[in-house]
Scaffold this motif. Structure first.
Motif, mmCIF file in Angstrom:
data_model
loop_
_atom_site.group_PDB
_atom_site.id
_atom_site.type_symbol
_atom_site.label_atom_id
_atom_site.label_comp_id
_atom_site.label_asym_id
_atom_site.label_seq_id
_atom_site.Cartn_x
_atom_site.Cartn_y
_atom_site.Cartn_z
ATOM 1 N N ASN A 14 0.818 -1.211 0.000
ATOM 2 C CA ASN A 14 0.000 0.000 0.000
ATOM 3 C C ASN A 14 0.855 1.266 0.000
ATOM 4 N N MET A 15 2.048 1.165 -0.552
ATOM 5 C CA MET A 15 2.928 2.331 -0.624
ATOM 6 C C MET A 15 2.789 2.980 -1.998
ATOM 7 N N ALA A 16 2.600 4.301 -2.003
ATOM 8 C CA ALA A 16 2.488 5.053 -3.249
ATOM 9 C C ALA A 16 3.454 6.227 -3.212
ATOM 10 N N VAL A 17 3.702 6.809 -4.377
ATOM 11 C CA VAL A 17 4.667 7.906 -4.502
ATOM 12 C C VAL A 17 3.944 9.160 -4.979
ATOM 13 N N GLU A 18 4.159 10.264 -4.268
ATOM 14 C CA GLU A 18 3.615 11.560 -4.669
ATOM 15 C C GLU A 18 4.760 12.555 -4.752
ATOM 16 N N ASN A 19 5.027 13.043 -5.940
ATOM 17 C CA ASN A 19 6.110 14.012 -6.168
ATOM 18 C C ASN A 19 7.422 13.559 -5.530
ATOM 19 N N GLY A 20 7.710 12.258 -5.672
ATOM 20 C CA GLY A 20 8.967 11.707 -5.179
ATOM 21 C C GLY A 20 8.974 11.342 -3.715
ATOM 22 N N LEU A 21 7.902 11.591 -2.988
ATOM 23 C CA LEU A 21 7.793 11.226 -1.581
ATOM 24 C C LEU A 21 6.915 9.989 -1.427
ATOM 25 N N LYS A 22 7.229 9.158 -0.434
ATOM 26 C CA LYS A 22 6.520 7.894 -0.241
ATOM 27 C C LYS A 22 5.456 8.020 0.847
ATOM 28 N N PHE A 23 4.308 7.398 0.602
ATOM 29 C CA PHE A 23 3.223 7.424 1.579
ATOM 30 C C PHE A 23 2.543 6.065 1.642
ATOM 31 N N HIS A 24 2.219 5.646 2.863
ATOM 32 C CA HIS A 24 1.361 4.481 3.042
ATOM 33 C C HIS A 24 -0.090 4.918 2.853
ATOM 34 N N ILE A 25 -0.836 4.180 2.048
ATOM 35 C CA ILE A 25 -2.233 4.518 1.749
ATOM 36 C C ILE A 25 -3.134 3.522 2.471
ATOM 37 N N ASP A 26 -3.972 4.034 3.361
ATOM 38 C CA ASP A 26 -4.868 3.162 4.126
ATOM 39 C C ASP A 26 -6.223 3.073 3.421
ATOM 40 N N TRP A 27 -6.266 2.280 2.328
ATOM 41 C CA TRP A 27 -7.546 2.154 1.618
ATOM 42 C C TRP A 27 -8.507 1.218 2.351
ATOM 43 N N VAL A 74 -0.269 17.470 14.535
ATOM 44 C CA VAL A 74 -1.278 17.316 15.587
ATOM 45 C C VAL A 74 -2.571 16.778 14.992
ATOM 46 N N ASP A 75 -3.133 15.774 15.657
ATOM 47 C CA ASP A 75 -4.431 15.231 15.259
ATOM 48 C C ASP A 75 -5.074 14.605 16.495
ATOM 49 N N SER A 76 -6.395 14.642 16.570
ATOM 50 C CA SER A 76 -7.086 14.044 17.712
ATOM 51 C C SER A 76 -7.188 12.530 17.596
ATOM 52 N N SER A 77 -6.858 11.990 16.419
ATOM 53 C CA SER A 77 -6.921 10.548 16.181
ATOM 54 C C SER A 77 -5.563 9.906 16.419
ATOM 55 N N ALA A 78 -5.516 8.953 17.340
ATOM 56 C CA ALA A 78 -4.255 8.237 17.607
ATOM 57 C C ALA A 78 -3.807 7.462 16.373
ATOM 58 N N LYS A 79 -4.774 6.932 15.598
ATOM 59 C CA LYS A 79 -4.406 6.198 14.391
ATOM 60 C C LYS A 79 -3.759 7.128 13.372
ATOM 61 N N ALA A 80 -4.291 8.351 13.240
ATOM 62 C CA ALA A 80 -3.697 9.313 12.317
ATOM 63 C C ALA A 80 -2.270 9.651 12.731
ATOM 64 N N ILE A 81 -2.043 9.786 14.019
ATOM 65 C CA ILE A 81 -0.697 10.093 14.511
ATOM 66 C C ILE A 81 0.274 8.967 14.170
ATOM 67 N N GLU A 82 -0.165 7.727 14.334
ATOM 68 C CA GLU A 82 0.701 6.595 13.987
ATOM 69 C C GLU A 82 1.010 6.573 12.497
ATOM 70 N N LEU A 83 0.005 6.886 11.664
ATOM 71 C CA LEU A 83 0.216 6.909 10.215
ATOM 72 C C LEU A 83 1.159 8.041 9.819
ATOM 73 N N THR A 84 1.031 9.167 10.484
ATOM 74 C CA THR A 84 1.944 10.287 10.234
ATOM 75 C C THR A 84 3.378 9.904 10.592
ATOM 76 N N LYS A 85 3.556 9.280 11.750
ATOM 77 C CA LYS A 85 4.898 8.840 12.156
ATOM 78 C C LYS A 85 5.482 7.876 11.128
#
Length: 393
Positions: free
Chosen positions: A183-196, A249-260
């Motif tokens: 679930n890894m994708a590339v946006e403008n040369g940066l890598k992101f995990h996509i939680d579909w 900063v996010d109120s969602s713990a899951k969002a914080i883990e995804l950001t990390k």
């Protein structure tokens, strides 16, 4: 071929201007036996053909698929998806080795109301926002694979939350074709995990791609606060732009883990970044003059017109906080993704916030959704993302 829906006299004017929605109040009567999700023909009071579209109970009763009297079959889906792909190729978004993350089909913007298709590397995510598109999902999948041959190997269907009132449609999320754990994708040369699987929208906010790039331009040497960070997209771009510190900063713990996860994948061991799970207003209340650059990208405050008044109050309150807390000479990126909030509504809300915060404010940029989220010129409601970049003294 298809059963007919008949309009009241004079109720075809918007359709002559190619608006893709037919509202319930415009309908005189329907043929017997029309079921929700059916393809129907729409005719005027004289019996003249106007359009073909999906029927659905509710305020928007028909979503127009074509103003030609044509069948909605395999050939129709292939033609429509190919048209969408060709536009993305022509503007340099598809087939870009530095960016395999883009929207292929954007509902009314691609003349397919109720359908979203996002591409993440070799996986496409289909999302239905109408019963008709939900029933058509397998045909759409087949057409997608044919048109995107060599580009797409997996098709994931994600509509459990977009048809919330339809309890008997069996809209379970899952793969329609293929399967992958990549679930890894590339946006403008940066890598992101996509939680579909469980993420918002189709798993990522593709519509902020160009605005993230603009933020990167302003980030060098700055202390950055990314509020409502979700996947940390703005944070990752700020890091690459040379920010001296980035707080997500996010109120969602899951969002914080995804950001990390996303920051760590692009900048392993980089101590400039910190992710904090906290309420936006509580966090802003406890931090004075700490940041040179603040991003305010909240979830939609209003999904229906009835919520518009309270939404505007929310945008005013949030922007007052941001403007009060930012350093002298700071830059504020502020957004609204609420479709019912117009550009004028949002700008007035930010103007009101600036006055209440007693700050001198200049508009540097007026932002919107990117080209792979096109706006049908006959459907101005499709312009949902609004943003301002402000210089604050």
């Amino acid at each position: 071929m298809y059963k007919n829906i008949y309009l009241k006299k004079g109720k075809d004017e918007s359709l002559k201007r190619f608006h893709p929605w037919i509202f319930s109040g415009a309908i005189h009567h329907m043929d017997d036996g029309i079921e929700e999700g059916d393809v129907v023909r729409v005719v005027n009071a004289n019996g003249d053909f106007i359009a073909v579209g999906h029927y659905q109970k509710g305020t928007i009763t028909v979503r127009v698929l074509s103003f030609e009297d044509e069948p909605v079959d395999a050939g129709f889906w292939e033609k429509s998806i190919r048209s969408a792909l060709n536009m993305r190729i022509r503007i340099g978004i598809a087939d870009n080795p530095d960016n395999n993350t883009y929207r292929l089909v954007h509902g009314e913007g691609d003349y397919l109301p109720g359908l979203v298709i996002d591409c993440y590397g070799k996986t496409a995510v289909i999302q239905a926002h109408s019963v008709g598109m939900h029933y058509s999902r397998n045909g759409i999948c087949k057409a997608l694979l044919k048109v995107m041959k060599g580009r797409i190997e997996n098709v994931f269907y994600k509509s459990e939350t977009t048809l919330p009132m339809k309890k008997d449609l069996h809209q379970e999320d899952g793969f329609l074709y293929g399967h992958t754990d990549d679930n890894m994708a590339v946006e403008n040369g940066l890598k992101f995990h996509i939680d579909w699987l469980k993420g918002q929208k189709t798993g990522f906010f593709i519509d902020q791609r160009e605005n993230r790039s603009l933020l990167e331009h302003y980030a060098k040497g700055k202390s950055v606060l990314n509020m409502f960070c979700y996947t940390g997209g703005f944070s990752v771009y700020a890091m690459r732009g040379g920010a001296k510190v980035v707080h997500s900063v996010d109120s969602s713990a899951k969002a914080i883990e995804l950001t990390k996860l996303n920051v760590g994948m692009n900048f392993p061991g980089d101590e400039r970044h910190e992710a904090i799970c906290d309420d936006a207003f509580d966090y802003l209340d406890s931090h004075d003059d700490s940041y040179d650059l603040i991003i305010l990208d909240p979830p939609a405050f209003a999904k229906h017109r009835s919520a518009l008044h309270n939404a505007l109050k929310g945008y005013i309150r949030l922007n007052v906080k941001g403007l009060e807390k930012i350093k002298h000479g700071g830059i504020l990126f502020t957004f609204s993704c609420s479709q019912v909030v117009t550009k004028e509504n949002f700008r007035t809300a930010v103007f009101t916030a600036a006055a209440q915060a007693h700050r001198k404010v200049r508009i540097l940029h007026q932002l919107h959704q990117p080209a792979d989220h096109p706006i049908n010129i006959y459907h101005p409601e499709g312009e949902y993302l609004k943003g301002l970049v402000l210089y604050v003294e």
